[in-house]
Write a protein that holds these residues in place. Structure first.
Motif, PDB file in Angstrom:
ATOM      1  N   SER A 209      23.294 -30.530 -15.733  1.00 36.60           N
ATOM      2  CA  SER A 209      24.421 -29.284 -15.679  1.00 36.60           C
ATOM      3  C   SER A 209      24.329 -28.737 -14.398  1.00 36.60           C
ATOM      4  O   SER A 209      23.598 -28.973 -13.527  1.00 36.60           O
ATOM      5  CB  SER A 209      23.691 -28.020 -16.516  1.00 36.60           C
ATOM      6  OG  SER A 209      22.529 -27.485 -16.075  1.00 36.60           O
ATOM      7  N   ARG A 211      25.118 -25.837 -11.681  1.00 37.11           N
ATOM      8  CA  ARG A 211      25.035 -24.291 -11.129  1.00 37.11           C
ATOM      9  C   ARG A 211      25.685 -23.764 -10.070  1.00 37.11           C
ATOM     10  O   ARG A 211      25.736 -24.420  -9.073  1.00 37.11           O
ATOM     11  CB  ARG A 211      23.663 -23.880 -11.219  1.00 37.11           C
ATOM     12  CG  ARG A 211      22.897 -24.275 -12.420  1.00 37.11           C
ATOM     13  CD  ARG A 211      23.029 -23.386 -13.671  1.00 37.11           C
ATOM     14  NE  ARG A 211      22.496 -24.023 -14.853  1.00 37.11           N
ATOM     15  CZ  ARG A 211      20.993 -23.742 -15.324  1.00 37.11           C
ATOM     16  NH1 ARG A 211      20.335 -22.986 -14.345  1.00 37.11           N
ATOM     17  NH2 ARG A 211      20.511 -24.491 -16.487  1.00 37.11           N
ATOM     18  N   SER A 218      26.025 -24.685  -4.688  1.00 37.17           N
ATOM     19  CA  SER A 218      26.150 -25.284  -5.935  1.00 37.17           C
ATOM     20  C   SER A 218      24.772 -26.300  -6.083  1.00 37.17           C
ATOM     21  O   SER A 218      24.260 -26.489  -5.067  1.00 37.17           O
ATOM     22  CB  SER A 218      27.116 -26.288  -6.217  1.00 37.17           C
ATOM     23  OG  SER A 218      27.155 -27.324  -5.070  1.00 37.17           O
ATOM     24  N   SER A 219      24.363 -26.095  -7.308  1.00 36.37           N
ATOM     25  CA  SER A 219      22.910 -26.859  -7.606  1.00 36.37           C
ATOM     26  C   SER A 219      23.168 -27.800  -8.793  1.00 36.37           C
ATOM     27  O   SER A 219      23.994 -27.493  -9.575  1.00 36.37           O
ATOM     28  CB  SER A 219      21.726 -26.139  -7.379  1.00 36.37           C
ATOM     29  OG  SER A 219      21.753 -25.322  -8.425  1.00 36.37           O
ATOM     30  N   PHE A 220      22.296 -28.739  -9.174  1.00 38.16           N
ATOM     31  CA  PHE A 220      22.379 -29.453 -10.384  1.00 38.16           C
ATOM     32  C   PHE A 220      20.567 -29.155 -11.112  1.00 38.16           C
ATOM     33  O   PHE A 220      19.789 -29.183 -10.363  1.00 38.16           O
ATOM     34  CB  PHE A 220      22.367 -31.018 -10.095  1.00 38.16           C
ATOM     35  CG  PHE A 220      23.769 -31.236  -9.431  1.00 38.16           C
ATOM     36  CD1 PHE A 220      24.956 -31.273  -9.979  1.00 38.16           C
ATOM     37  CD2 PHE A 220      23.779 -31.207  -7.964  1.00 38.16           C
ATOM     38  CE1 PHE A 220      26.172 -31.561  -9.278  1.00 38.16           C
ATOM     39  CE2 PHE A 220      25.105 -31.326  -7.141  1.00 38.16           C
ATOM     40  CZ  PHE A 220      26.040 -31.410  -7.982  1.00 38.16           C
ATOM     41  N   VAL A 221      20.829 -29.237 -12.297  1.00 35.84           N
ATOM     42  CA  VAL A 221      19.557 -29.006 -13.126  1.00 35.84           C
ATOM     43  C   VAL A 221      19.535 -29.836 -14.268  1.00 35.84           C
ATOM     44  O   VAL A 221      20.420 -30.386 -15.010  1.00 35.84           O
ATOM     45  CB  VAL A 221      19.644 -27.645 -13.857  1.00 35.84           C
ATOM     46  CG1 VAL A 221      18.384 -27.398 -14.805  1.00 35.84           C
ATOM     47  CG2 VAL A 221      19.694 -26.581 -12.808  1.00 35.84           C
ATOM     48  N   GLN A 223      18.274 -31.011 -17.722  1.00 41.05           N
ATOM     49  CA  GLN A 223      17.984 -30.561 -19.023  1.00 41.05           C
ATOM     50  C   GLN A 223      17.712 -31.582 -20.202  1.00 41.05           C
ATOM     51  O   GLN A 223      18.074 -32.716 -20.162  1.00 41.05           O
ATOM     52  CB  GLN A 223      19.579 -29.891 -19.652  1.00 41.05           C
ATOM     53  CG  GLN A 223      20.297 -28.968 -18.560  1.00 41.05           C
ATOM     54  CD  GLN A 223      19.712 -27.541 -18.799  1.00 41.05           C
ATOM     55  OE1 GLN A 223      18.641 -27.235 -19.164  1.00 41.05           O
ATOM     56  NE2 GLN A 223      20.669 -26.694 -18.794  1.00 41.05           N
ATOM     57  N   GLY A 234      15.030 -26.754 -19.972  1.00 35.03           N
ATOM     58  CA  GLY A 234      15.640 -26.930 -18.562  1.00 35.03           C
ATOM     59  C   GLY A 234      14.426 -27.294 -17.444  1.00 35.03           C
ATOM     60  O   GLY A 234      13.417 -26.461 -17.465  1.00 35.03           O
ATOM     61  N   ASN A 237      13.071 -26.566 -11.418  1.00 38.00           N
ATOM     62  CA  ASN A 237      13.853 -26.519 -10.290  1.00 38.00           C
ATOM     63  C   ASN A 237      15.279 -26.958 -10.352  1.00 38.00           C
ATOM     64  O   ASN A 237      15.803 -27.534 -11.263  1.00 38.00           O
ATOM     65  CB  ASN A 237      13.016 -27.770  -9.481  1.00 38.00           C
ATOM     66  CG  ASN A 237      11.628 -27.583  -9.213  1.00 38.00           C
ATOM     67  OD1 ASN A 237      11.127 -26.449  -9.120  1.00 38.00           O
ATOM     68  ND2 ASN A 237      10.759 -28.473  -8.984  1.00 38.00           N
ATOM     69  N   GLN A 238      15.856 -26.667  -9.281  1.00 38.90           N
ATOM     70  CA  GLN A 238      17.317 -26.938  -9.057  1.00 38.90           C
ATOM     71  C   GLN A 238      17.571 -27.856  -8.019  1.00 38.90           C
ATOM     72  O   GLN A 238      16.715 -27.669  -6.873  1.00 38.90           O
ATOM     73  CB  GLN A 238      18.004 -25.762  -8.955  1.00 38.90           C
ATOM     74  CG  GLN A 238      18.239 -24.740  -9.998  1.00 38.90           C
ATOM     75  CD  GLN A 238      19.164 -23.463 -10.121  1.00 38.90           C
ATOM     76  OE1 GLN A 238      19.832 -23.394  -9.111  1.00 38.90           O
ATOM     77  NE2 GLN A 238      18.910 -22.455 -10.654  1.00 38.90           N
ATOM     78  N   ASP A 240      19.746 -29.916  -5.142  1.00 44.35           N
ATOM     79  CA  ASP A 240      21.032 -30.035  -4.301  1.00 44.35           C
ATOM     80  C   ASP A 240      21.942 -31.218  -4.308  1.00 44.35           C
ATOM     81  O   ASP A 240      22.981 -31.113  -4.000  1.00 44.35           O
ATOM     82  CB  ASP A 240      20.652 -29.744  -2.668  1.00 44.35           C
ATOM     83  CG  ASP A 240      19.917 -28.631  -2.188  1.00 44.35           C
ATOM     84  OD1 ASP A 240      19.986 -27.544  -3.052  1.00 44.35           O
ATOM     85  OD2 ASP A 240      19.150 -28.686  -1.419  1.00 44.35           O
ATOM     86  N   VAL A 245      18.259 -35.041  -9.578  1.00 42.72           N
ATOM     87  CA  VAL A 245      18.078 -34.907 -10.871  1.00 42.72           C
ATOM     88  C   VAL A 245      17.778 -36.325 -11.483  1.00 42.72           C
ATOM     89  O   VAL A 245      16.839 -36.415 -12.313  1.00 42.72           O
ATOM     90  CB  VAL A 245      19.492 -34.534 -11.534  1.00 42.72           C
ATOM     91  CG1 VAL A 245      19.425 -34.598 -13.118  1.00 42.72           C
ATOM     92  CG2 VAL A 245      19.612 -33.028 -11.243  1.00 42.72           C
TER      93      VAL A 245
END
Length: 351
Positions: A209, A211, A218-221, A223, A234, A237-238, A240, A245
């Protein structure tokens, strides 16, 4: 994590056997995840998700199964964080440790908040309080510096010392998500006074996802969505970059897969002698027991930059064999070439 409408389904009762380090069958249960032996599972049901659920899940990750890039050194602990021996008996008794369990903490649980608060207080104490006291004392007068030191630095320093004492050791978490290598199970917290839910790891599918922060960053997670319910987990950590991911998903897959050794990370290094598959792999590859811990922090950070570049350059979506055939270089090769260039420059300078 959402555990809404978690369907009850038949799962073989898992029992972790008493450990015999020389016998893999005595360590891993029948339900342990083995990528070489996929289970026969019911087809994935058709999801009729609404907009909010689709947004929460994000985009399905469609990489080749397993770990291929393996540049895990680009994130994680520092060598100085894992010096010394471990009390393996305590880890075994509590069913945790890098050879048994990976945990994704709930960031709002108090032990996690308390540890985060320690780092924030440390920054204000040393970067703010101490530096300001010295700077003010030099440029505006000693009395002003002493005032700041007494009424700003010392109170913050006291709070930091207390938090550091309270945070010693590993935090005792209750609301975390736990991934057990030896049983192949994912343990979910469902709420106070409710038993934890156990679901096989291979019933989860990876999603990514996007964010956007309050400042526009912006960042990516990562899931994990349960295939047969609405359960969504989730990563704490997020990241960059997208490849962060992908690396996190690879590392988790390799950890849970008992056909593979433990991911080669600084944290896992002390636990490698207690996982039979990893012991066998290290013996066959002649891996040194202190491969990472013999690095000093500065050298390791230099290596992390090389590993991060290798991960960024990796042709994601292809296997490791395909990537190597196309000319991709792993961090080990890049590091050796950099060392050789450095030695060559030194020889040229001497000449």
């Amino acid at each position: 994590m959402s555990a809404a409408k978690l369907q009850q389904h038949d799962v073989t009762q898992y029992v972790e056997r008493p450990m015999n380090p020389n016998d893999k069958t005595s360590v891993y249960s029948d339900t342990a995840y083995d990528s070489r032996k996929p289970r026969s599972m019911p087809p994935e049901p058709e999801h009729k998700d609404g907009f909010l659920m689709r947004t929460a899940r994000g985009q399905r990750i469609t990489l080749p199964a397993g770990a291929h890039c393996k540049e895990h050194a680009s994130m994680g602990y520092m060598p100085s964080d894992v010096k010394g021996s471990i009390q393996i008996e305590q880890y075994e008794q509590e069913n945790r440790g890098g050879h048994r369990m990976v945990t994704w903490p709930d960031l709002l649980e108090w032990p996690v908040l308390q540890r985060s608060l320690q780092y924030v207080i440390a920054w204000f104490t040393f970067a703010g309080g101490l530096f300001s006291a010295i700077f003010i004392g030099i440029f505006t007068g000693l009395s002003n510096g002493i005032y700041l030191f007494t009424y700003f630095f010392l109170p913050l320093f006291s709070i930091w010392v207390i938090l550091r004492y309270l945070n010693r050791g590993e935090p005792k978490l209750k609301k975390d998500t736990r991934f057990y290598r030896r049983t192949g199970m994912v343990s979910l917290y469902l709420g106070k006074d409710q038993p934890r839910q156990e679901i096989p790891f291979d019933e989860f599918d990876p999603y990514m996802s996007f964010r956007t922060g309050p400042t526009g960053s912006s960042s990516f997670v990562l899931q994990l969505a349960h295939r047969y319910s609405e359960t969504l987990i989730g990563h704490p950590n997020q990241f960059d970059h997208v490849h962060g991911v992908y690396l996190a998903w690879e590392e988790l897959q390799q950890f849970m897969d008992v056909s593979q050794p433990l991911p080669d990370t600084v944290y896992n290094e002390r636990f490698r002698p207690f996982d039979p598959v990893t012991v066998e792999f290290d013996r066959e590859t002649n891996r040194k027991p202190d491969h990472w811990r013999r690095f000093d922090n500065r050298t390791y950070l230099d290596y992390c930059v090389v590993a991060s570049d290798a991960a960024k350059d990796y042709p994601w979506g292809k296997t490791r064999e395909q990537a190597l055939a196309e000319g991709w270089k792993p961090s080990e090769q890049r590091w050796q070439e950099a060392q050789q260039r450095r030695e060559q420059r030194q020889e040229n300078d001497i000449a």
